[in-house]
Write an enzyme that holds these catalytic residues in place. Structure first.
Site, mmCIF file in Angstrom:
data_model
loop_
_atom_site.group_PDB
_atom_site.id
_atom_site.type_symbol
_atom_site.label_atom_id
_atom_site.label_comp_id
_atom_site.label_asym_id
_atom_site.label_seq_id
_atom_site.Cartn_x
_atom_site.Cartn_y
_atom_site.Cartn_z
ATOM 1 N N ILE A 162 0.841 -1.208 0.000
ATOM 2 C CA ILE A 162 0.000 0.000 0.000
ATOM 3 C C ILE A 162 0.871 1.251 0.000
ATOM 4 C CG2 ILE A 162 -1.783 1.272 1.280
ATOM 5 C CD1 ILE A 162 -2.753 -1.511 2.308
ATOM 6 N N ASP A 181 11.068 2.554 6.688
ATOM 7 C CA ASP A 181 10.675 1.143 6.731
ATOM 8 C C ASP A 181 11.942 0.356 7.017
ATOM 9 O OD1 ASP A 181 10.051 -1.553 6.111
ATOM 10 O OD2 ASP A 181 8.425 -0.922 4.796
ATOM 11 N N CYS A 240 -4.498 5.003 7.785
ATOM 12 C CA CYS A 240 -5.387 4.029 7.148
ATOM 13 C C CYS A 240 -4.786 2.641 7.307
ATOM 14 C CB CYS A 240 -5.561 4.348 5.659
ATOM 15 S SG CYS A 240 -6.527 5.817 5.373
ATOM 16 N N ASP A 266 -8.909 6.266 9.707
ATOM 17 C CA ASP A 266 -9.853 5.260 9.201
ATOM 18 C C ASP A 266 -9.972 4.070 10.147
ATOM 19 O OD1 ASP A 266 -11.541 4.080 7.165
ATOM 20 O OD2 ASP A 266 -9.875 2.746 6.651
ATOM 21 N N GLU A 271 -12.802 -0.891 17.646
ATOM 22 C CA GLU A 271 -13.787 -0.670 16.587
ATOM 23 C C GLU A 271 -15.063 -1.412 16.916
ATOM 24 O OE1 GLU A 271 -12.092 -1.415 12.707
ATOM 25 O OE2 GLU A 271 -10.460 -0.017 13.086
ATOM 26 N N HIS A 291 -13.415 2.618 9.047
ATOM 27 C CA HIS A 291 -12.621 1.506 8.490
ATOM 28 C C HIS A 291 -13.077 1.174 7.064
ATOM 29 C CE1 HIS A 291 -10.083 -2.203 9.762
ATOM 30 N NE2 HIS A 291 -9.934 -1.953 8.478
ATOM 31 N N LEU A 292 -12.934 2.201 6.199
ATOM 32 C CA LEU A 292 -13.427 2.061 4.825
ATOM 33 C C LEU A 292 -12.338 1.762 3.805
ATOM 34 C CD1 LEU A 292 -16.016 5.005 4.439
ATOM 35 C CD2 LEU A 292 -16.445 2.572 4.841
ATOM 36 N N GLY A 293 -11.077 1.638 4.289
ATOM 37 C CA GLY A 293 -9.954 1.499 3.344
ATOM 38 C C GLY A 293 -10.181 0.456 2.269
ATOM 39 N N ALA A 294 -10.749 -0.681 2.654
ATOM 40 C CA ALA A 294 -10.894 -1.781 1.683
ATOM 41 C C ALA A 294 -12.280 -1.807 1.056
ATOM 42 C CB ALA A 294 -10.645 -3.104 2.394
HETATM 43 N N1 LIG Z 1 -7.826 0.681 6.285
HETATM 44 C C1 LIG Z 1 -8.020 -0.461 5.675
HETATM 45 O O1 LIG Z 1 -9.148 -0.855 5.410
HETATM 46 C C2 LIG Z 1 -6.849 -1.300 5.272
HETATM 47 C C3 LIG Z 1 -6.908 -2.025 4.081
HETATM 48 C C4 LIG Z 1 -5.827 -2.826 3.740
HETATM 49 C C5 LIG Z 1 -4.716 -2.891 4.557
HETATM 50 N N2 LIG Z 1 -4.701 -2.174 5.706
HETATM 51 C C6 LIG Z 1 -3.514 -2.178 6.564
HETATM 52 O O2 LIG Z 1 -2.472 -1.474 5.903
HETATM 53 C C7 LIG Z 1 -1.215 -1.921 6.396
HETATM 54 C C8 LIG Z 1 -0.247 -2.176 5.253
HETATM 55 O O3 LIG Z 1 -0.715 -3.180 4.391
HETATM 56 P P1 LIG Z 1 0.178 -3.696 3.149
HETATM 57 O O4 LIG Z 1 -0.694 -4.586 2.365
HETATM 58 O O5 LIG Z 1 0.840 -2.566 2.487
HETATM 59 O O6 LIG Z 1 1.241 -4.555 3.931
HETATM 60 P P2 LIG Z 1 2.729 -4.899 3.475
HETATM 61 O O7 LIG Z 1 3.131 -6.079 4.289
HETATM 62 O O8 LIG Z 1 2.828 -5.002 2.013
HETATM 63 O O9 LIG Z 1 3.562 -3.627 3.951
HETATM 64 C C9 LIG Z 1 3.811 -3.328 5.281
HETATM 65 C C10 LIG Z 1 5.160 -2.659 5.360
HETATM 66 O O10 LIG Z 1 5.364 -2.229 6.696
HETATM 67 C C11 LIG Z 1 6.734 -2.387 6.982
HETATM 68 N N3 LIG Z 1 6.969 -2.380 8.409
HETATM 69 C C12 LIG Z 1 6.915 -3.412 9.295
HETATM 70 N N4 LIG Z 1 7.232 -2.983 10.526
HETATM 71 C C13 LIG Z 1 7.485 -1.659 10.428
HETATM 72 C C14 LIG Z 1 7.869 -0.668 11.363
HETATM 73 N N5 LIG Z 1 8.065 -0.974 12.643
HETATM 74 N N6 LIG Z 1 8.040 0.568 10.909
HETATM 75 C C15 LIG Z 1 7.854 0.880 9.610
HETATM 76 N N7 LIG Z 1 7.518 -0.016 8.677
HETATM 77 C C16 LIG Z 1 7.322 -1.276 9.080
HETATM 78 C C17 LIG Z 1 7.095 -3.686 6.306
HETATM 79 O O11 LIG Z 1 8.474 -3.787 6.077
HETATM 80 C C18 LIG Z 1 6.318 -3.595 5.024
HETATM 81 O O12 LIG Z 1 7.107 -3.050 3.988
HETATM 82 C C19 LIG Z 1 -1.537 -3.150 7.242
HETATM 83 O O13 LIG Z 1 -1.584 -2.742 8.597
HETATM 84 C C20 LIG Z 1 -2.926 -3.540 6.812
HETATM 85 O O14 LIG Z 1 -3.607 -4.244 7.804
HETATM 86 C C21 LIG Z 1 -5.740 -1.366 6.075
HETATM 87 O O1 LIG Z 2 -6.557 -5.348 6.696
HETATM 88 C C1 LIG Z 2 -7.419 -5.156 5.857
HETATM 89 O O2 LIG Z 2 -7.545 -5.838 4.834
HETATM 90 C C2 LIG Z 2 -8.328 -4.004 6.031
HETATM 91 O O3 LIG Z 2 -8.249 -3.460 7.278
HETATM 92 C C3 LIG Z 2 -9.732 -4.238 5.586
HETATM 93 O O4 LIG Z 2 -10.589 -4.634 6.608
HETATM 94 P P1 LIG Z 2 -12.095 -5.015 6.235
HETATM 95 O O5 LIG Z 2 -12.028 -6.268 5.420
HETATM 96 O O6 LIG Z 2 -12.798 -5.249 7.524
HETATM 97 O O7 LIG Z 2 -12.648 -3.900 5.453
#
Ligand SMILES: NC(=O)c1ccc[n+]([C@@H]2O[C@H](COP(=O)([O-])OP(=O)(O)OC[C@H]3O[C@@H](n4cnc5c(N)ncnc54)[C@H](O)[C@@H]3O)[C@@H](O)[C@H]2O)c1
Ligand SMILES: O=C(O)[C@H](O)COP(=O)(O)O
Length: 539
Positions: A162, A181, A240, A266, A271, A291-294
């Site tokens: 992301i 990172d 997010c 978000d 929650e 929590h609308l990210g996805a």
């Molecule tokens: N809001 C939402 O609905 C939503 C949707 C999808 C994902 N997410 C969240 O977004 C985040 C990222 O997802 P992604 O798919 O990019 O994951 P990813 O595993 O591809 O990327 C995560 C990155 O974080 C880095 N990381 C780990 N520990 C760290 C630290 N202490 N400091 C800085 N960086 C660090 C990792 O090296 C990695 O590059 C996750 O927490 C996921 O749950 C939220």
């Molecule tokens: O980690 C995730 O994939 C997101 O936080 C999405 O969560 P949700 O499926 O409840 O929208």
């Protein structure tokens, strides 16, 4: 081709519980192989009550899959998270119970990245409040003067899937990019147009900070009062990623005291967000989304397909492609290694029965061509075989390593590419409370398993369900005596082979039997003159 639905091949349909809203396309995939029950919003106690009926559980972030739920899920084979974050699942508890946990690592990447960008722009241009004010009949252009993101510095914390997409979009908008990172190389950051810096510098120099790392022990409250105090007073923060990465009380304080200019959130530590959260009272400095990210149509279709397919596969006995608790066991690698995994499992099972009691130490030697392959799955398979006598069907690829560790079994893995009697062979030596034994095995024609060595005696036998091994003096008459003894107990011998190093020295005899050895026969065999030891094995 779709796998054949189970009802058409005469097996009982497994049951899948879907406890969060999932796109219909996922439910349709599951329905090919299972009875699907959609029951959303269940309280934890209710889940504990009904989970014993189910073979699989499919969730999003709404269901907290606790240790209690997992322990009650005695038939659960898989927990599928239709999304990325598995922080709402007690993964160690699932692993201990041999339950595969899968997610959809990429299905919602774009949706989450776009939401972060949308939050950054909405925050900069006061879009939520401007919208409400116009709808309320006002025309306040002065009140909503915003700021541009062009040429501003965006600090991205977590440059994974992301974070990388956010970087590309922000770069296209003319932003300068900093990234922190600890697991990303300088080269990768540069490729994405980011300057990799330490967290302190990122916090001090960014106009916007966007968080994109997982919630872990290290990242919990990473953005606390101290970090917020270092930010520019004009800076804005966007979360997010996960609730809990930002200390919400400290954030509310920093916003109230104008220490920072704004925040878009978000995800929350609890929650749904508590009614009395201080974040709700901060007016236009804060944008809050539930929590609308996805939550895009595309992402929900992607994650539903991705995870439903994995649940379907696991219920059909196939590997999952994104298991978070079977590291290194990817389907392509597994498919190629399958015959070797069967070999490793068989040899692990065999050597544990030869040792007879507790095993303290296992040396796994990959020989010949096998020495150049990925060893992890082979080691897991050998451990699964080794523990299968003690744990029966409770041990599987998910929990074999953890079960071995908990039993204090020391595992050493060695490689010897120079051994070339077969294209690839596997040698296991197990030491235990009752002694040390070793077995070697190889594949004939890439498929058929042969046991090629027992305790350093060369043999060449296919493993069969019932086997008898003896260590004896190589002398005339001994084989005949064992044959008659088995015959007198009505045990049919399917095949027999002797392995020896020198004539009239010590030898091993391996018999494949059509029937299990009746009680008392082993002690009769031990009484035969010249027999030093005898072992029965059931594979
Ligand atoms: N809001 C939402 O609905 C939503 C949707 C999808 C994902 N997410 C969240 O977004 C985040 C990222 O997802 P992604 O798919 O990019 O994951 P990813 O595993 O591809 O990327 C995560 C990155 O974080 C880095 N990381 C780990 N520990 C760290 C630290 N202490 N400091 C800085 N960086 C660090 C990792 O090296 C990695 O590059 C996750 O927490 C996921 O749950 C939220
Ligand atoms: O980690 C995730 O994939 C997101 O936080 C999405 O969560 P949700 O499926 O409840 O929208």
């Amino acid at each position: 081709m779709n796998p054949l639905p189970l009802q058409f091949i005469g097996l009982t349909m497994p049951k899948v519980l879907v406890s969060d809203p999932i796109d219909q396309v996922g439910l349709d995939i599951l329905s090919q192989v299972a009875q699907v029950d959609v029951k959303t919003g269940l309280p934890a106690e209710e889940l504990v009550k009904i989970i014993p009926e189910y073979d699989a559980l499919m969730i999003r972030s709404g269901t907290r899959v606790t240790k209690e739920i997992i322990e009650a899920g005695t038939h659960l084979k898989i927990i599928g998270r239709a999304g990325v974050g598995v922080d709402n699942v007690d993964v160690p508890a699932a692993t201990r119970q041999g339950i595969v946990v899968v997610n959809s690592p990429q299905g919602n990447t774009i949706a989450a990245a776009e939401h972060a960008i949308a939050m950054m722009l909405a925050l900069s241009r006061h879009i939520p409040e401007a919208n409400v004010s116009v709808k309320n009949g006002q025309w306040n252009r002065k009140q909503f003067i915003g700021v541009e993101v062009y040429k501003k510095t965006l600090g991205i914390v977590g440059l994974g899937k992301i974070g990388s997409h956010v970087a590309a979009a922000a770069k296209a908008m003319g932003m300068k990019l900093l990234a922190y990172d600890p697991f990303i190389s300088q080269d990768r950051a540069e490729q994405l147009g980011c300057r990799l810096v330490d967290l302190d510098l990122l916090i001090r120099e960014s106009d916007y900070i966007s968080l994109h790392m997982p919630k872990t022990e290290e990242t919990y409250h990473l953005i606390n009062a101290e970090a917020l105090a270092q930010m520019k007073p004009t800076a804005r923060i966007i979360n997010c990623a996960r609730g809990g990465i930002v200390d919400e009380v400290a954030l509310a304080e920093a916003l109230k005291s104008d220490q920072i200019a704004g925040a878009a959130v978000d995800v929350y530590e609890n929650e749904p967000l508590e009614e009395n959260s201080p974040l709700r009272e901060l007016g236009q400095k804060v944008i809050l989304t539930p929590h609308l990210g996805a939550s895009t149509e595309e992402a929900q279709v992607n994650v539903a397909i991705d995870v439903a397919e994995q649940i379907r596969d696991v219920l059909l006995g196939l590997p999952a492609r994104s298991a978070v608790n079977i590291p290194g066991l990817y389907p392509d690698a597994l498919e190629q290694l399958k015959p070797y995994l069967q070999l490793a499992e068989t040899l692990g099972n065999l050597v544990s029965q030869l040792v007879g009691g507790r095993v303290d130490f296992l040396d796994i030697r990959l020989q010949g061509d096998l020495a150049n392959r990925d060893s992890k799955p082979v080691v897991v398979a050998a451990l699964k075989g080794l523990l299968s006598q003690a744990l029966r069907e409770r041990v599987n690829y998910v929990n074999a390593t953890i079960e071995a560790k908990e039993r204090g079994i020391r595992v050493i893995e060695t490689r010897d590419a120079s051994v070339c009697d077969y294209t690839g062979s596997l040698h296991l030596e197990a030491k235990g409370s009752l002694g040390t034994h070793s077995v070697t095995g190889a594949l004939l024609g890439d498929r058929e398993i042969r046991v090629t060595n027992i305790d350093d005696f060369p043999i060449n036998v296919p493993p069969t369900r019932y086997m008898l091994f003896t260590l004896h003096r190589d002398m005339p008459g001994i084989i005949g005596k064992i044959g008659s003894l088995l015959g007198s107990f009505n045990v049919n011998i399917a095949s027999m082979q002797v392995g020896r190093k020198i004539v009239r020295g010590e030898a091993v005899m391996v018999l494949s039997l059509d029937d299990p050895l009746p009680d008392g026969l082993l002690s009769e065999i031990m009484k035969v003159a010249g027999i030093r030891d005898a072992y029965t094995v059931t594979l």
